[in-house]
Design a protein around this motif. Structure first.
Motif, short mmCIF file in Angstrom:
data_model
loop_
_atom_site.label_atom_id
_atom_site.label_comp_id
_atom_site.label_asym_id
_atom_site.label_seq_id
_atom_site.Cartn_x
_atom_site.Cartn_y
_atom_site.Cartn_z
N THR A 1 0.48 -1.10 -0.42
CA THR A 1 -0.26 -0.28 -0.10
C THR A 1 1.18 1.21 -0.08
OG1 THR A 1 -1.58 -1.04 1.08
CG2 THR A 1 -2.33 1.36 1.22
N GLY A 2 2.04 1.21 0.85
CA GLY A 2 2.89 2.89 0.83
C GLY A 2 4.10 1.60 0.50
N GLU A 3 5.31 3.59 0.69
CA GLU A 3 6.31 2.83 0.48
C GLU A 3 7.55 3.29 1.31
OE1 GLU A 3 8.63 3.02 -3.58
OE2 GLU A 3 6.35 3.91 -4.59
N VAL A 4 8.37 2.82 1.23
CA VAL A 4 9.45 3.91 2.33
C VAL A 4 10.49 4.14 1.06
CG1 VAL A 4 10.83 5.67 4.09
CG2 VAL A 4 8.93 3.78 4.28
N ILE A 5 11.22 5.28 -0.65
CA ILE A 5 12.38 4.98 -1.13
C ILE A 5 13.48 5.00 -0.53
CG2 ILE A 5 12.19 5.27 -3.58
CD1 ILE A 5 9.08 5.44 -3.46
N PHE A 6 13.99 4.01 -0.69
CA PHE A 6 15.97 4.41 -0.75
C PHE A 6 16.03 4.75 -2.68
CE2 PHE A 6 15.08 3.09 3.44
CZ PHE A 6 15.89 3.87 4.00
N PRO A 7 17.61 5.03 -2.48
CA PRO A 7 18.06 5.16 -3.99
C PRO A 7 18.78 4.05 -4.87
CG PRO A 7 20.00 5.50 -2.71
CD PRO A 7 18.50 5.49 -1.50
N ASP A 8 19.00 3.77 -5.72
CA ASP A 8 19.60 2.88 -6.89
C ASP A 8 18.29 1.50 -7.19
OD1 ASP A 8 21.65 4.16 -6.01
OD2 ASP A 8 23.24 2.89 -4.69
N ALA A 9 17.44 2.21 -8.43
CA ALA A 9 16.41 0.76 -7.92
C ALA A 9 17.13 -0.17 -8.55
CB ALA A 9 15.50 1.23 -9.13
N ASP A 10 18.68 -0.28 -9.15
CA ASP A 10 19.87 -1.07 -9.78
C ASP A 10 20.25 -1.60 -9.14
OD1 ASP A 10 20.63 -2.95 -11.63
OD2 ASP A 10 21.71 -2.12 -12.63
N ALA A 11 20.28 -3.56 -8.41
CA ALA A 11 21.29 -3.36 -7.79
C ALA A 11 22.28 -4.76 -8.39
CB ALA A 11 20.32 -4.66 -6.33
N VAL A 12 21.97 -5.43 -9.48
CA VAL A 12 22.83 -5.69 -9.64
C VAL A 12 23.74 -5.55 -10.71
CG1 VAL A 12 22.67 -7.07 -11.88
CG2 VAL A 12 20.87 -7.00 -10.47
N GLU A 13 23.55 -4.11 -11.80
CA GLU A 13 25.48 -3.57 -12.61
C GLU A 13 24.86 -2.21 -11.88
OE1 GLU A 13 24.04 -4.70 -16.36
OE2 GLU A 13 24.89 -6.63 -16.65
N SER A 14 24.18 -1.44 -11.36
CA SER A 14 24.37 0.20 -10.87
C SER A 14 24.23 0.65 -12.06
CB SER A 14 25.31 -0.04 -9.73
OG SER A 14 25.96 -0.52 -9.31
N ARG A 15 22.95 0.18 -12.46
CA ARG A 15 22.68 1.43 -13.92
C ARG A 15 21.99 2.44 -13.15
NH1 ARG A 15 20.37 -2.99 -18.67
NH2 ARG A 15 22.60 -4.27 -18.74
N GLY B 1 28.13 8.45 -6.96
CA GLY B 1 28.18 7.19 -5.51
C GLY B 1 27.79 7.22 -4.76
N ALA B 2 26.82 8.11 -4.30
CA ALA B 2 26.19 9.38 -2.76
C ALA B 2 24.95 8.62 -2.95
CB ALA B 2 26.35 10.87 -3.40
N GLY B 3 24.81 7.32 -3.12
CA GLY B 3 23.95 6.42 -3.30
C GLY B 3 23.66 5.38 -1.93
N LEU B 4 23.42 4.10 -2.45
CA LEU B 4 23.45 3.00 -0.93
C LEU B 4 25.24 3.02 -1.33
CD1 LEU B 4 21.68 -0.03 -2.48
CD2 LEU B 4 20.97 2.29 -0.71
N GLY B 5 26.26 3.50 -1.51
CA GLY B 5 27.96 3.47 -1.36
C GLY B 5 28.03 4.67 -0.54
N LEU B 6 26.99 5.56 -0.03
CA LEU B 6 27.14 6.96 0.72
C LEU B 6 28.03 6.80 1.17
CD1 LEU B 6 26.49 10.20 0.75
CD2 LEU B 6 24.84 9.84 1.75
N SER B 7 29.04 7.88 1.98
CA SER B 7 30.26 6.69 2.55
C SER B 7 30.95 8.22 3.32
CB SER B 7 31.13 6.56 1.71
OG SER B 7 32.76 5.97 2.71
N GLY B 8 31.35 8.61 4.23
CA GLY B 8 32.04 9.48 4.89
C GLY B 8 33.53 10.02 3.59
N ASP B 9 34.07 9.28 3.00
CA ASP B 9 35.37 9.24 2.78
C ASP B 9 35.47 10.29 1.74
OD1 ASP B 9 35.00 7.82 1.37
OD2 ASP B 9 36.66 6.63 1.34
N MET B 10 34.01 10.96 0.73
CA MET B 10 33.35 11.41 -0.47
C MET B 10 34.00 12.82 -0.76
SD MET B 10 29.93 9.96 -1.63
CE MET B 10 29.64 8.48 -2.84
N ASP B 11 33.81 13.23 -1.83
CA ASP B 11 34.86 14.41 -2.30
C ASP B 11 33.61 15.02 -1.40
OD1 ASP B 11 34.14 17.27 -3.75
OD2 ASP B 11 36.33 16.51 -3.97
#
Length: 440
Positions: free
Chosen positions: A94-108, A114-124
């Motif tokens: 009925t409802g959804e909480v939406i996170f990034p990166d719809a494709d978890a196979v090839e990261s299309r 890379g600021a989606g599920l790979g969001l990391s503290g050492d990014m520029d």
């Protein structure tokens, strides 16, 4: 809910974990023009990385080819709204909480830089924030199509410059997004126990924005191509900030802050709460230590008040542990449209997982808990739930007469035991009151 709940009364199922994202190259329109050159470089580098992991054997090329061939049209629901609603309806959601990166196979559909599920503290800090902002802008547009059904999770790299971070949190709130995802790993930046992050927690508390982590990042450089090690540890990293915040007194200073761990399972929660509580309830090892001055409640009390688990693809074993975890702390998710989730077979999996669970408890874990955390209006969602039509009968919780079966008695002993270190019960003591209960 009553035991006599009829099959006509539907479940309002809200997934605490779905994913959406544009095909990466389409994010260009949401990026500031000054970042376009860097974005072109990122796209070229991403293609090279995909080839490299294929050559190393880390990526299963046969699986990827079959996945995209089989689901070519359906996977467009990762960014096409009408198709997305059809898929969610078929999946019983009925409802959804939406996170990034719809494709978890090839990261299309990965977020720029890379600021989606790979969001990391050492990014520029500049590019990381730019990529996050691009996704946040697009996600807000998606959520506005059916705001009663969607809560978008904004990407916020909180290790970046604090004024920019706070400004983006305020902006995404004004734009209608409903939560903040922070890096699970701060890497070489300041750990989350530091008070420098207090303005972030304070603002999220003020704006009623839950703060969440999500599985994905891990110490990949250490693992090489040994993916078994990655899979073993990947659920630990998003959970780690929880105890940094708890022991640092963040939940004491910000009692209305909500913090969640998503797609990391919930099988570890009961043991974690037992371990943390016993440090304050009588562990000799903790008696000699200082540093607990900011902790005024038991860790399990902070957890119940401040924390929740986005328990994607909740396993039967985890459901059996729900009285230790806390029923209201478990927020089921289908991980749509990732292949490791329950989609597109959610209803069959829910029958196997919840078929003998009391209806009132099922309602909490499948929708009411996540509605409370993310602010869904259950009354407004009722027409969607009625149209989708998932009922106790759908999940096998009714008898031949169409009435809900007596499902409470099977679980009565486990419910009485609950958190045994608090209740003083254990299995033997419940069955035979002459047996002494386990010590803390």
């Amino acid at each position: 809910m009553s035991q006599q709940q009829s099959t006509e009364d539907p479940y309002t199922i809200i997934s605490s974990d779905t994913h959406a994202g544009l095909p990466t190259e389409l994010y260009r329109d949401y990026l500031a023009t000054r970042h376009h050159a860097a974005f072109d470089g990122f796209l070229a580098e991403r293609e090279a990385q995909l080839k490299a992991i294929t050559d190393l054997g880390v990526r299963n090329e046969d699986f990827a080819a079959n996945w995209f061939e089989t689901n070519e049209e359906v996977l467009r629901s990762g960014w096409e709204v009408d198709r997305r609603d059809l898929e969610l309806d078929k999946d019983g959601v009925t409802g959804e909480v939406i996170f990034p990166d719809a494709d978890a196979v090839e990261s299309r559909t990965c977020v720029p830089f890379g600021a989606g599920l790979g969001l990391s503290g050492d990014m520029d800090p500049e590019l990381g924030l730019a990529g996050a902002q691009a996704h946040n802008r697009w996600l807000a547009e998606l959520c506005k199509t059916s705001p009663e059904r969607r809560r978008g999770v904004a990407l916020i790299p909180i290790t970046a410059d604090l004024p920019d971070v706070l400004a983006e949190i305020r902006r995404i709130k004004d734009d209608g997004l409903g939560a903040v995802m922070i890096p699970a790993m701060w890497m070489n930046q300041t750990p989350y126990h530091d008070r420098k992050y207090d303005p972030v927690w304070a603002l999220c508390e003020e704006l009623e924005l839950p703060v969440v982590t999500h599985s994905g990042p891990a110490d990949r450089e250490s693992y090489g191509n040994h993916l078994g090690i990655y899979v073993q540890e990947v659920t630990w990293w998003p959970a780690r900030p929880l105890w940094f915040l708890l022991w640092a007194g963040v939940f004491e200073r910000f009692p209305r802050l909500k913090f969640g761990v998503t797609e990391a399972g919930c099988w570890w929660v009961g043991n974690m709460l037992w371990f943390m509580d016993r440090l304050l309830l009588g562990s000799r090892g903790a008696a000699k230590l200082a540093g607990f001055e900011e902790i005024k409640l038991l860790p399990s009390e902070y957890f119940d008040r401040n924390c929740f688990i986005g328990a994607s693809n909740t396993k039967r074993r985890e459901i059996g542990m729900r009285y230790e975890i806390g029923i209201g702390n478990i927020c089921w998710g289908n991980d749509f449209p990732h292949p490791e989730g329950t989609w597109p077979d959610t209803l069959n999996i829910l029958r196997k997982t919840f078929g003998d669970v009391p209806v009132a408890e099922t309602r909490v874990m499948l929708g009411e808990a996540v509605a409370g955390v993310y602010g869904f209006d259950l009354e407004v969602l009722k027409p969607h739930a009625a149209r989708i039509g998932v009922t106790p009968g759908t999940l096998g919780q009714t008898g031949p007469d169409g009435k809900v079966r007596d499902l409470e008695s099977k679980w009565a002993a486990a419910k009485e035991i609950g958190r045994h270190w608090i209740t003083g019960h254990d299995v033997a003591a419940v069955v035979d009151p002459n047996v002494q209960a386990l010590e803390v």
